[in-house]
Design a protein around this motif. Structure first.
Motif, PDB file in Angstrom:
ATOM      1  N   GLU A 195      74.414 100.638   5.394  1.00 48.51           N
ATOM      2  CA  GLU A 195      75.556  99.722   5.225  1.00 48.51           C
ATOM      3  C   GLU A 195      75.148  98.499   4.386  1.00 48.51           C
ATOM      4  N   GLU A 196      73.933  98.038   4.627  1.00 42.97           N
ATOM      5  CA  GLU A 196      73.451  96.890   3.846  1.00 42.97           C
ATOM      6  C   GLU A 196      73.390  97.226   2.364  1.00 42.97           C
ATOM      7  N   ILE A 239      76.849  97.266   0.783  1.00 43.17           N
ATOM      8  CA  ILE A 239      77.356  95.921   0.463  1.00 43.17           C
ATOM      9  C   ILE A 239      76.617  95.331  -0.740  1.00 43.17           C
ATOM     10  N   LEU A 240      75.314  95.561  -0.805  1.00 44.45           N
ATOM     11  CA  LEU A 240      74.561  95.074  -1.961  1.00 44.45           C
ATOM     12  C   LEU A 240      75.057  95.743  -3.251  1.00 44.45           C
ATOM     13  N   VAL A 266      78.152  96.753  -3.748  1.00 42.14           N
ATOM     14  CA  VAL A 266      79.440  96.122  -4.070  1.00 42.14           C
ATOM     15  C   VAL A 266      79.220  94.745  -4.695  1.00 42.14           C
ATOM     16  N   ASP A 267      78.197  94.031  -4.268  1.00 44.16           N
ATOM     17  CA  ASP A 267      77.900  92.688  -4.801  1.00 44.16           C
ATOM     18  C   ASP A 267      77.066  92.720  -6.069  1.00 44.16           C
ATOM     19  N   ASP A 268      76.774  93.907  -6.593  1.00 40.00           N
ATOM     20  CA  ASP A 268      75.971  94.028  -7.829  1.00 40.00           C
ATOM     21  C   ASP A 268      74.590  93.409  -7.672  1.00 40.00           C
ATOM     22  N   GLU A 269      74.000  93.629  -6.541  1.00 40.62           N
ATOM     23  CA  GLU A 269      72.678  93.064  -6.302  1.00 40.62           C
ATOM     24  C   GLU A 269      71.588  94.137  -6.279  1.00 40.62           C
ATOM     25  N   ASP A 294      85.740 101.756   0.982  1.00 47.56           N
ATOM     26  CA  ASP A 294      86.372 100.701   1.778  1.00 47.56           C
ATOM     27  C   ASP A 294      85.743  99.342   1.505  1.00 47.56           C
ATOM     28  N   PHE A 295      84.418  99.343   1.355  1.00 50.84           N
ATOM     29  CA  PHE A 295      83.745  98.070   1.029  1.00 50.84           C
ATOM     30  C   PHE A 295      84.127  97.584  -0.376  1.00 50.84           C
ATOM     31  N   LYS A 344      86.952  97.852  -1.743  1.00 50.93           N
ATOM     32  CA  LYS A 344      88.284  97.253  -1.720  1.00 50.93           C
ATOM     33  C   LYS A 344      88.254  95.780  -1.320  1.00 50.93           C
ATOM     34  N   THR A 345      87.177  95.361  -0.688  1.00 51.26           N
ATOM     35  CA  THR A 345      87.098  93.948  -0.274  1.00 51.26           C
ATOM     36  C   THR A 345      86.745  93.027  -1.438  1.00 51.26           C
ATOM     37  N   LYS A 346      86.414  93.608  -2.581  1.00 48.94           N
ATOM     38  CA  LYS A 346      86.070  92.773  -3.748  1.00 48.94           C
ATOM     39  C   LYS A 346      87.363  92.214  -4.331  1.00 48.94           C
TER      40      LYS A 346
END
Lengths: 160, 284
Positions: free
Chosen positions: B8-9, B12-13, B15-18, B43-44, B46-48
């Protein structure tokens, strides 16, 4: 920076700063005041701020003032809940509005991190400098914010 | 390494382009292994938040600051140089503004007798001639020239004219060396305010005959050389210089004439005028 560089900062970042503060505070008038105050602060300290760090300085000042305003006003961010049938109509699936509601569900700090990340494209290290948090804190807070928003979106989709 | 406990981490990373390129490839491989987690990634995503371009800050001009005006302080030799340059510019502008127009009234020289004693008039050889006639025979004026030949106007109490002077003028009037030919003066030009060599000297001039032509010519040549150098150094055009030289010669002639008859005329003064403006007066 000199006067010319300051004016360039105004032209380049006034809109972005206004959007950030507006989404953060939810109030355009407060956002306008914070933007003006941020630029005044930059003007007073223009000798100490180089041109390339002008944007980060402005967002840092605006972020701190937004947090201060939030603590002063103690706004309630949960304006509606998932179970509210009036706002969540299956025939009106508007992702943008849902996202805005999901954003409002976050606290001031988490919301600021999401805005800095998605609107301005800052890296974790840059967000850390603006907000005064550590890189790890930024990473953890953003993780929590994303998860909260994702869970809200999933719940809304289930209702729809 | 991506596992089911920490995936999951990484989502999210991502999605954040990290994530780096290597980490992105690892995540892609992990999702291939667990395809049901692809939905969670979406789903993650879509939060952007999408880019917000609808909000603008109005009245940006109020935030702008004016650049301070620059003041250049000149000290030492720079200030002196700047002052000299300004003076030269002012002098050149003054000279340009002083450039006479085409209709400038030529200067006139008046020799006025203030308290001359009355003398018998010998009109035998020198009948009184009207000033206009005198002028007519002796002077040539080009209206359009900036400096007309100098003229001397000899005025006495009585208004009889001096033929001798006329003769003198006729003989000694210098012709401008290089300028355009001087047109004869007629009554019309005189009435228009043109020069005025109107010698109205007194009767007794006959007895005191003017200097011979040769002497006058010699004197003129001598003074001409002396004064030409002065004129050559003046900051004026060649045309003006010639006109000034001519005027100077005319004045000298008049002064010489007065001097020659000084014995018979007392308290004589020579007034040099430019149009109606008096330049200077010579008293004898």
């Amino acid at each position: 920076m000199d006067v010319k560089s300051y004016n360039i900062c105004v032209q380049d970042w006034a809109d972005a700063l206004f959007r950030f503060v507006c989404k953060n505070t939810g109030n355009e008038e407060d956002a306008r005041d914070i933007v003006q105050s941020s630029f005044e602060t930059l003007w007073k300290k223009k000798e100490d701020v180089p041109m390339e760090k002008g944007k980060a300085f402005l967002f840092q000042v605006a972020y701190n003032q937004s947090i201060d305003l939030y603590r002063k006003k103690r706004k309630v961010h949960l304006t509606d809940t998932i179970s509210s049938p009036e706002t969540m109509k299956p025939t009106n699936p508007d992702l943008k509005r849902i996202l805005e509601r999901a954003l409002k569900r976050l606290d001031e700090q988490a919301r600021s991190l999401i805005l800095l990340k998605d609107y301005e494209g800052y890296k974790y290290e840059e967000i850390a400098q603006i907000t005064g948090l550590s890189d790890t804190q930024v990473k953890v807070y953003l993780h929590r914010a994303r998860k909260t928003m994702k869970d809200y979106l999933v719940s809304v989709e289930k209702i729809i | 390494m991506i596992t089911l406990e920490n995936y999951e981490e990484y989502l999210i990373l991502f999605v954040d382009d990290e994530l780096s390129e290597v980490e992105q490839k690892e995540l892609a491989a992990f999702l291939k292994q667990y395809p049901h987690l692809q939905k969670e990634l979406e789903d993650f995503q879509k939060t952007k938040l999408p880019a917000a371009t609808d909000l603008h800050f109005a009245d940006k001009e109020r935030l702008l600051k004016k650049e301070p005006t620059k003041t250049i302080l000149l000290t030492g030799w720079r200030s002196l140089a700047a002052a000299v340059v300004l003076l030269l510019i002012a002098f050149a502008a003054f000279k340009w503004m002083k450039k006479p127009s085409v209709n400038l009234t030529p200067p006139s020289v008046e020799i006025a007798k203030t308290t001359a004693p009355q003398q018998p008039i010998i009109t035998q050889e020198k009948p009184s001639v009207p000033a206009e006639t005198l002028v007519k025979t002796t002077r040539k004026i080009t209206p359009k020239k900036p400096i007309a030949p100098a003229s001397a106007y000899v005025k006495h109490d009585n208004k009889t004219r001096q033929p001798t002077t006329e003769t003198q003028h006729k003989e000694t009037t210098p012709t401008p060396p290089k300028t355009a030919p001087v047109n004869p003066i007629n009554t019309e030009t005189v009435s228009q305010g043109m020069p005025l060599v109107q010698t109205t000297s007194e009767p007794m001039q006959n007895t005191t005959a003017p200097m011979p032509e040769t002497e006058v010519a010699k004197e003129k040549r001598a003074t001409k050389k002396q004064r030409s150098r002065f004129l050559a150094n003046l900051f004026i055009s060649a045309e003006k210089r010639q006109g000034l030289a001519h005027l100077r010669n005319q004045v000298e002639e008049r002064v010489a004439t007065v001097k020659s008859i000084n014995e018979n005329i007392k308290n004589t003064s020579v007034e040099i005028k430019l149009g109606s403006k008096e330049l200077f007066v010579l008293n004898f």
